[in-house]
Scaffold this motif. Structure first.
Motif, PDB file in Angstrom:
ATOM      1  N   VAL A   3       0.843  -1.192   0.000  1.00  0.00           N
ATOM      2  CA  VAL A   3       0.000   0.000   0.000  1.00  0.00           C
ATOM      3  C   VAL A   3       0.882   1.247   0.000  1.00  0.00           C
ATOM      4  CG1 VAL A   3      -1.746   1.343   1.249  1.00  0.00           C
ATOM      5  CG2 VAL A   3      -1.844  -1.164   1.261  1.00  0.00           C
ATOM      6  N   VAL A   4       0.593   2.189  -0.880  1.00  0.00           N
ATOM      7  CA  VAL A   4       1.203   3.512  -0.833  1.00  0.00           C
ATOM      8  C   VAL A   4       0.134   4.454  -0.300  1.00  0.00           C
ATOM      9  CG1 VAL A   4       2.294   5.395  -2.108  1.00  0.00           C
ATOM     10  CG2 VAL A   4       2.719   3.011  -2.776  1.00  0.00           C
ATOM     11  N   HIS A   5       0.403   5.034   0.867  1.00  0.00           N
ATOM     12  CA  HIS A   5      -0.586   5.888   1.547  1.00  0.00           C
ATOM     13  C   HIS A   5      -0.137   7.340   1.435  1.00  0.00           C
ATOM     14  CE1 HIS A   5      -3.684   6.212   4.931  1.00  0.00           C
ATOM     15  NE2 HIS A   5      -3.393   7.445   4.550  1.00  0.00           N
ATOM     16  N   TRP A   6      -0.959   8.158   0.761  1.00  0.00           N
ATOM     17  CA  TRP A   6      -0.657   9.557   0.520  1.00  0.00           C
ATOM     18  C   TRP A   6      -1.433  10.426   1.508  1.00  0.00           C
ATOM     19  CZ3 TRP A   6       2.829  10.477  -3.463  1.00  0.00           C
ATOM     20  CH2 TRP A   6       3.039   9.415  -4.354  1.00  0.00           C
ATOM     21  N   CYS A   7      -0.727  11.397   2.116  1.00  0.00           N
ATOM     22  CA  CYS A   7      -1.352  12.308   3.074  1.00  0.00           C
ATOM     23  C   CYS A   7      -0.697  13.676   2.924  1.00  0.00           C
ATOM     24  CB  CYS A   7      -1.183  11.772   4.502  1.00  0.00           C
ATOM     25  SG  CYS A   7      -1.829  12.852   5.798  1.00  0.00           S
ATOM     26  N   ASP A   8      -1.486  14.753   3.051  1.00  0.00           N
ATOM     27  CA  ASP A   8      -0.932  16.096   2.853  1.00  0.00           C
ATOM     28  C   ASP A   8      -0.569  16.789   4.168  1.00  0.00           C
ATOM     29  OD1 ASP A   8      -3.377  16.868   3.921  1.00  0.00           O
ATOM     30  OD2 ASP A   8      -4.242  17.455   1.999  1.00  0.00           O
ATOM     31  N   ASN A   9      -0.547  16.041   5.279  1.00  0.00           N
ATOM     32  CA  ASN A   9      -0.223  16.626   6.573  1.00  0.00           C
ATOM     33  C   ASN A   9       1.035  15.959   7.124  1.00  0.00           C
ATOM     34  OD1 ASN A   9      -0.442  16.796   9.687  1.00  0.00           O
ATOM     35  ND2 ASN A   9      -1.890  18.342   8.968  1.00  0.00           N
ATOM     36  N   THR A  10       2.123  16.714   7.212  1.00  0.00           N
ATOM     37  CA  THR A  10       3.395  16.137   7.640  1.00  0.00           C
ATOM     38  C   THR A  10       3.368  15.688   9.098  1.00  0.00           C
ATOM     39  OG1 THR A  10       4.215  18.368   8.134  1.00  0.00           O
ATOM     40  CG2 THR A  10       4.735  17.461   5.962  1.00  0.00           C
ATOM     41  N   GLY A  11       2.576  16.368   9.943  1.00  0.00           N
ATOM     42  CA  GLY A  11       2.482  15.961  11.341  1.00  0.00           C
ATOM     43  C   GLY A  11       1.866  14.587  11.494  1.00  0.00           C
ATOM     44  N   ALA A  12       0.814  14.318  10.713  1.00  0.00           N
ATOM     45  CA  ALA A  12       0.164  13.008  10.774  1.00  0.00           C
ATOM     46  C   ALA A  12       1.082  11.921  10.237  1.00  0.00           C
ATOM     47  CB  ALA A  12      -1.145  13.036   9.983  1.00  0.00           C
ATOM     48  N   ILE A  13       1.841  12.228   9.186  1.00  0.00           N
ATOM     49  CA  ILE A  13       2.782  11.248   8.651  1.00  0.00           C
ATOM     50  C   ILE A  13       3.873  10.945   9.670  1.00  0.00           C
ATOM     51  CG2 ILE A  13       4.542  10.847   6.884  1.00  0.00           C
ATOM     52  CD1 ILE A  13       2.824  12.390   4.931  1.00  0.00           C
ATOM     53  N   ALA A  14       4.371  11.993  10.342  1.00  0.00           N
ATOM     54  CA  ALA A  14       5.396  11.793  11.362  1.00  0.00           C
ATOM     55  C   ALA A  14       4.889  10.885  12.475  1.00  0.00           C
ATOM     56  CB  ALA A  14       5.839  13.139  11.935  1.00  0.00           C
ATOM     57  N   ALA A  15       3.616  11.059  12.862  1.00  0.00           N
ATOM     58  CA  ALA A  15       3.039  10.200  13.891  1.00  0.00           C
ATOM     59  C   ALA A  15       2.932   8.763  13.408  1.00  0.00           C
ATOM     60  CB  ALA A  15       1.668  10.716  14.300  1.00  0.00           C
ATOM     61  N   ALA A  16       2.623   8.581  12.130  1.00  0.00           N
ATOM     62  CA  ALA A  16       2.415   7.226  11.594  1.00  0.00           C
ATOM     63  C   ALA A  16       3.711   6.450  11.440  1.00  0.00           C
ATOM     64  CB  ALA A  16       1.689   7.311  10.253  1.00  0.00           C
ATOM     65  N   ILE A  17       4.800   7.133  11.059  1.00  0.00           N
ATOM     66  CA  ILE A  17       6.032   6.403  10.745  1.00  0.00           C
ATOM     67  C   ILE A  17       7.092   6.530  11.817  1.00  0.00           C
ATOM     68  CG2 ILE A  17       5.612   6.688   8.285  1.00  0.00           C
ATOM     69  CD1 ILE A  17       7.795   8.789   8.218  1.00  0.00           C
ATOM     70  N   GLY A  18       6.946   7.458  12.761  1.00  0.00           N
ATOM     71  CA  GLY A  18       7.919   7.583  13.837  1.00  0.00           C
ATOM     72  C   GLY A  18       8.928   8.672  13.581  1.00  0.00           C
ATOM     73  N   GLY A  19      10.173   8.424  14.004  1.00  0.00           N
ATOM     74  CA  GLY A  19      11.201   9.429  13.859  1.00  0.00           C
ATOM     75  C   GLY A  19      11.224  10.391  15.030  1.00  0.00           C
ATOM     76  N   GLY A  20      10.995   9.905  16.234  1.00  0.00           N
ATOM     77  CA  GLY A  20      11.064  10.761  17.408  1.00  0.00           C
ATOM     78  C   GLY A  20       9.736  10.967  18.078  1.00  0.00           C
ATOM     79  N   GLY A  21       8.661  10.558  17.442  1.00  0.00           N
ATOM     80  CA  GLY A  21       7.349  10.704  18.072  1.00  0.00           C
ATOM     81  C   GLY A  21       6.703  12.022  17.714  1.00  0.00           C
ATOM     82  N   ALA A  22       5.414  12.001  17.462  1.00  0.00           N
ATOM     83  CA  ALA A  22       4.698  13.230  17.136  1.00  0.00           C
ATOM     84  C   ALA A  22       4.483  14.051  18.403  1.00  0.00           C
ATOM     85  CB  ALA A  22       3.360  12.897  16.487  1.00  0.00           C
ATOM     86  N   ARG A  23       4.516  15.363  18.251  1.00  0.00           N
ATOM     87  CA  ARG A  23       4.416  16.241  19.410  1.00  0.00           C
ATOM     88  C   ARG A  23       3.081  16.983  19.398  1.00  0.00           C
ATOM     89  NH1 ARG A  23       9.635  16.459  17.507  1.00  0.00           N
ATOM     90  NH2 ARG A  23      11.270  15.949  18.989  1.00  0.00           N
ATOM     91  N   PHE A  24       1.998  16.257  19.408  1.00  0.00           N
ATOM     92  CA  PHE A  24       0.704  16.918  19.588  1.00  0.00           C
ATOM     93  C   PHE A  24      -0.182  16.025  20.430  1.00  0.00           C
ATOM     94  CE2 PHE A  24       0.239  14.644  15.542  1.00  0.00           C
ATOM     95  CZ  PHE A  24      -0.959  13.979  15.699  1.00  0.00           C
TER      96      PHE A  24
END
Length: 284
Positions: free
Chosen positions: A175-196
């Motif tokens: 699956v290729v999942h496209w999203c236009d919100n970088t904060g939501a993508i950061a939460a989905a894939i990690g990289g330090g954890g989303a800050r909201f």
């Protein structure tokens, strides 16, 4: 890992030295598991390490509760000896949220939307599927009430519900999942954890359904102007939805899964859902 975190919760503090050991072990675990399950949630440890205090806090409760359930069903590492030639399913998600007053959103504030393009649909299934729904009040209860806007939370909710709605046709597929919100993508894939606020619980919810579906998801940012999931969420753009697209009602996860992870019953509820999913095919 679980023993160290349980002990830290009992002490009311997770020393930064212990964080390093837990992160190393969690990193090894995630390298030996398929589909990056749990990888994003480990970012909570990194965020804790950057805090000025080592006091135990609510996000660590989320991490421990998630690991208590998911480590039992963590899928083994898959090594493909040849290229996967299957064309991926393309998923687009979006959320609209315009409220400007501080406080918990009201019922129906926030609209979720998705579009699916499947080059090889299951027999009898449409190749283009679209859906939208307003966010019910009970789903906002997991989020902090003191935000001026909840668009990040809504965007992550949109990512979660599309797998709950269309999971029956995504299981085991690329699956290729496209999203236009970088904060939501950061939460989905990690990289330090989303800050909201609410990100940790929602990220756990996403990985819970991915653990069930075992689909290989690649999250990608797309500009809003090029995101077709933007169309069903806005009245002035809904006419842009192709006439051949099939509308599908959005299925929300049950309210029981969104209970506070401070509640001991939450962990057993998650475990029960995974047990049921492990012996039954996903609902169509």
């Amino acid at each position: 890992v679980l023993s160290a975190l349980r002990h830290a919760r009992g002490d009311g503090r997770l020393p930064h030295a212990e964080v390093g050991r837990c992160r190393g072990k969690c990193g090894f675990i995630s390298q030996q598991s398929a589909f990056r399950i749990g990888r994003a949630v480990y970012g909570i440890l990194g965020a804790h390490e950057r805090r000025g205090s080592d006091a135990w806090h609510a996000d660590l409760d989320v991490l421990l509760a998630f690991l208590e359930v998911v480590l039992r069903w963590l899928p083994p590492l898959l090594v493909y000896m040849r290229r996967d030639e299957r064309p991926p399913v393309h998923l687009y998600t979006d959320a609209a949220y315009q409220r400007g007053a501080v406080g918990r959103p009201l019922d129906g504030e926030g609209v979720l939307g998705f579009m699916l393009f499947d080059p090889t649909p299951p027999p009898g299934a449409p190749s283009v599927v679209v859906g939208s729904a307003r966010v019910p009040q009970w789903m906002w209860q997991v989020l902090a009430p003191d935000r001026k806007t909840h668009i990040l939370q809504a965007e992550l909710l949109a990512i979660i519900v599309v797998y709950w709605t269309l999971g029956w046709r995504l299981r085991g597929r690329p699956v290729v999942h496209w999203c236009d919100n970088t904060g939501a993508i950061a939460a989905a894939i990690g990289g330090g954890g989303a800050r909201f606020p609410g990100a940790s619980v929602l990220t756990c919810m996403l990985h819970l359904v991915l653990l069930h579906l075992r689909c290989a998801v690649h999250f990608v940012w797309v500009p809003s102007e090029a995101n077709p999931a933007d169309w069903p969420t806005r009245p002035d753009k809904v006419h842009m939805v192709p006439a051949w697209a099939v509308w599908a009602p959005i299925a929300f996860p049950p309210a029981a899964l969104f209970r506070s992870l401070m509640d001991p019953a939450a962990v057993s509820t998650w475990a029960a859902v995974l047990r049921e999913w492990s012996v039954q095919p996903p609902a169509r």
